[in-house]
Design a protein around this motif. Structure first.
Motif, PDB file in Angstrom:
ATOM      1  N   THR A   1      15.553 -45.107  -9.786  1.00 49.59           N
ATOM      2  CA  THR A   1      15.027 -46.655 -10.078  1.00 49.59           C
ATOM      3  C   THR A   1      15.002 -47.581  -9.430  1.00 49.59           C
ATOM      4  N   GLY A   2      15.822 -46.785  -7.927  1.00 48.68           N
ATOM      5  CA  GLY A   2      16.117 -48.020  -6.802  1.00 48.68           C
ATOM      6  C   GLY A   2      17.084 -48.626  -6.756  1.00 48.68           C
ATOM      7  N   ARG A   3      17.855 -48.744  -8.078  1.00 46.57           N
ATOM      8  CA  ARG A   3      19.039 -49.897  -8.549  1.00 46.57           C
ATOM      9  C   ARG A   3      20.218 -49.078  -7.890  1.00 46.57           C
ATOM     10  N   PHE A   4      20.174 -48.667  -7.977  1.00 44.19           N
ATOM     11  CA  PHE A   4      21.714 -47.345  -7.375  1.00 44.19           C
ATOM     12  C   PHE A   4      21.187 -46.507  -6.124  1.00 44.19           C
ATOM     13  N   LEU A   5      22.559 -46.411  -4.748  1.00 47.58           N
ATOM     14  CA  LEU A   5      22.812 -45.698  -4.013  1.00 47.58           C
ATOM     15  C   LEU A   5      23.959 -44.994  -3.797  1.00 47.58           C
ATOM     16  N   ILE A   6      24.190 -43.405  -3.388  1.00 45.92           N
ATOM     17  CA  ILE A   6      25.449 -42.514  -3.256  1.00 45.92           C
ATOM     18  C   ILE A   6      25.538 -42.058  -1.933  1.00 45.92           C
TER      19      ILE A   6
ATOM     20  N   THR B   1      21.766 -35.436  -4.253  1.00 50.32           N
ATOM     21  CA  THR B   1      20.681 -35.680  -4.770  1.00 50.32           C
ATOM     22  C   THR B   1      20.750 -35.475  -5.859  1.00 50.32           C
ATOM     23  N   PHE B   2      19.365 -36.603  -6.474  1.00 49.00           N
ATOM     24  CA  PHE B   2      18.808 -36.477  -7.861  1.00 49.00           C
ATOM     25  C   PHE B   2      17.907 -35.489  -8.675  1.00 49.00           C
ATOM     26  N   LEU B   3      18.130 -34.813  -9.868  1.00 47.95           N
ATOM     27  CA  LEU B   3      17.940 -34.144 -10.581  1.00 47.95           C
ATOM     28  C   LEU B   3      16.493 -34.621 -10.886  1.00 47.95           C
TER      29      LEU B   3
ATOM     30  N   PHE C   1      26.838 -47.083  -4.319  1.00 46.17           N
ATOM     31  CA  PHE C   1      26.176 -48.921  -4.357  1.00 46.17           C
ATOM     32  C   PHE C   1      25.808 -49.099  -4.910  1.00 46.17           C
ATOM     33  N   ARG C   2      25.369 -50.693  -5.368  1.00 46.84           N
ATOM     34  CA  ARG C   2      24.258 -51.311  -6.578  1.00 46.84           C
ATOM     35  C   ARG C   2      23.824 -51.710  -5.228  1.00 46.84           C
ATOM     36  N   VAL C   3      22.024 -51.921  -5.316  1.00 45.83           N
ATOM     37  CA  VAL C   3      21.487 -52.439  -4.770  1.00 45.83           C
ATOM     38  C   VAL C   3      20.904 -53.584  -5.095  1.00 45.83           C
ATOM     39  N   ASP C   4      20.279 -54.765  -4.229  1.00 46.16           N
ATOM     40  CA  ASP C   4      20.014 -55.458  -4.514  1.00 46.16           C
ATOM     41  C   ASP C   4      18.890 -55.381  -3.341  1.00 46.16           C
ATOM     42  N   GLU C   5      17.212 -55.117  -4.748  1.00 52.07           N
ATOM     43  CA  GLU C   5      16.212 -55.233  -4.612  1.00 52.07           C
ATOM     44  C   GLU C   5      15.765 -56.033  -3.956  1.00 52.07           C
ATOM     45  N   ALA C   6      15.651 -57.430  -4.421  1.00 49.23           N
ATOM     46  CA  ALA C   6      15.670 -58.099  -2.766  1.00 49.23           C
ATOM     47  C   ALA C   6      14.979 -58.365  -2.163  1.00 49.23           C
ATOM     48  N   THR C   7      17.137 -58.012  -1.620  1.00 48.53           N
ATOM     49  CA  THR C   7      17.141 -58.474  -0.765  1.00 48.53           C
ATOM     50  C   THR C   7      17.218 -56.733   0.615  1.00 48.53           C
ATOM     51  N   GLY C   8      17.688 -55.983  -0.387  1.00 45.31           N
ATOM     52  CA  GLY C   8      18.158 -54.312   0.268  1.00 45.31           C
ATOM     53  C   GLY C   8      20.106 -54.513   0.754  1.00 45.31           C
TER      54      GLY C   8
END
Length: 279
Positions: A233-238, A274-276, A250-257
Motif C-alpha cells: 500500500t506504500g504506507r509502511f516501511l519495515i 518481505t511481504f507475502l 516506519f510510517r511513510v508520508d506519501e506526500a513527502t517521502g
C-alpha cells in the motif's frame, strides 16, 4: 489459514552462499544468485510449489580492484525485468558488473547477452538492483563505495547510465557499506540503507528523467540495516537492523517521502524483510 510455514522440498542452488532469490511474474521460475561461488541459476516451480532440479546456470568469471572483496566473482542479486520475464539482470559485486541474460521461459535456461553487460566504477561493488514501476528506469546500490547509479532503459535489453549519487552526507567520516534499495510503489521516492551510518537515504525521483534528488535521511534506530521492505500500500516501511536484533516499522508520508518510526520488534539477527502476497 494459520500462516505457518511448512517445508515442501529442497534443491541445490548450484553454488555456495546463495544470497538472493526472485520469481518471475508467471510464478514458473525461481532465480538465485550465489555470492560465494559467483554464479546464478534457475529452478522450475512446480504446480504444488515445490522446486525442480536446476534448468539454467551461469558461472561468472572475473575480478576487480578491491583485492579483499573482489578477488573473484560474487553474484549478489538477480531479478526478472518488470516488462518481460525473458530479460533477467544480475549484479556481481566481485566483478563490478551488471549482467544481462535471456531466459527461455519454456525450458528455464539462461543465455548471457554479452553486448548488454555493463561495467561500473572499479571498486564500487554493485549489490542490488531494482526497477521503477514504469519499467523505464533501474537503480543499483553499490556496497563498497556507498553510491546509487541511475540507469535508463535505452532498448529492450540495454541500459544507459544517467547519474551516480552518494548515499551518505558529505561530512560523514566513518565506515559504511550500502545495503538494500527500494522504490516506493508510487514511483515517487527511492530509499537506500546505509550500514555504518545506520540510516535510510531518501531520494525524490524525477518522473520524467528518473534522476534522483536527495531529500534527507531517517536513522533506523538500530545497527546495520541490512534489509528493508515497503508494504504494497506504500504506507509502511519495515527495517531489519541485523546487528542490534531489532525490526523497526516506519510510517511513510506519501506526500513527502519522509519516515516516522511507529513500532519496534526484537528478533535475533534479522537479515531480510518481505511481504507475502494475499492468498
Amino acid at each position: 489459514m494459520t500462516n505457518k510455514l511448512q517445508l515442501i522440498n529442497e534443491e541445490s542452488t548450484g553454488g555456495t552462499f546463495p544470497c538472493y532469490i526472485s520469481i518471475d511474474s508467471a510464478g514458473r521460475h525461481l532465480m538465485v544468485a550465489n555470492y560465494g561461488s559467483g554464479s546464478v541459476g534457475v529452478l522450475p516451480i512446480r504446480s504444488d510449489g515445490s522446486l525442480g532440479t536446476m534448468t539454467g546456470f551461469s558461472q561468472h568469471q572475473g575480478s576487480s580492484v578491491n583485492k579483499d572483496r573482489q578477488a573473484g566473482p560474487h553474484a549478489h542479486c538477480i531479478i526478472p525485468d518488470s516488462k518481460s520475464d525473458q530479460w533477467v539482470l544480475s549484479v556481481d559485486l566481485g566483478m563490478d558488473k551488471i549482467l544481462s541474460y535471456r531466459l527461455d521461459t519454456d525450458m528455464g535456461r539462461l543465455a548471457l547477452n554479452e553486448e548488454s553487460t555493463i561495467s561500473v566504477e572499479g571498486g564500487a561493488g554493485p549489490r542490488h538492483i531494482v526497477g521503477h514501476p514504469n519499467g523505464r528506469f533501474f537503480y543499483v546500490v553499490n556496497e563498497l563505495d556507498s553510491t546509487v547509479i541511475v540507469f535508463k532503459r535505452s532498448s529492450s535489453t540495454n541500459l544507459t547510465e544517467l547519474q551516480a549519487v552518494s548515499t551518505l552526507p558529505p561530512d560523514f567520516g566513518g565506515s559504511n557499506t550500502g545495503g538494500d534499495i527500494r522504490v516506493h510503489p508510487s514511483g515517487k521516492f527511492l530509499y537506500v540503507s546505509n550500514r555504518g551510518h545506520n540510516s535510510l537515504a531518501i531520494y525524490e525521483i524525477d518522473e520524467h528523467s528518473g534522476e534522483l534528488d536527495k531529500l534527507g535521511y531517517a536513522f533506523t534506530e538500530g545497527d546495520s540495516p541490512r534489509s528493508f521492505a515497503i508494504d504494497p500500500t506504500g504506507r509502511f516501511l519495515i527495517v531489519a537492523n541485523q546487528k542490534s536484533d531489532l525490526i523497526v516499522v516506519f510510517r511513510v508520508d506519501e506526500a513527502t517521502g519522509s519516515l516516522e518510526a511507529c513500532s519496534k520488534v526484537t528478533l535475533p539477527t534479522p537479515v531480510y524483510i518481505t511481504f507475502l502476497p494475499e492468498a
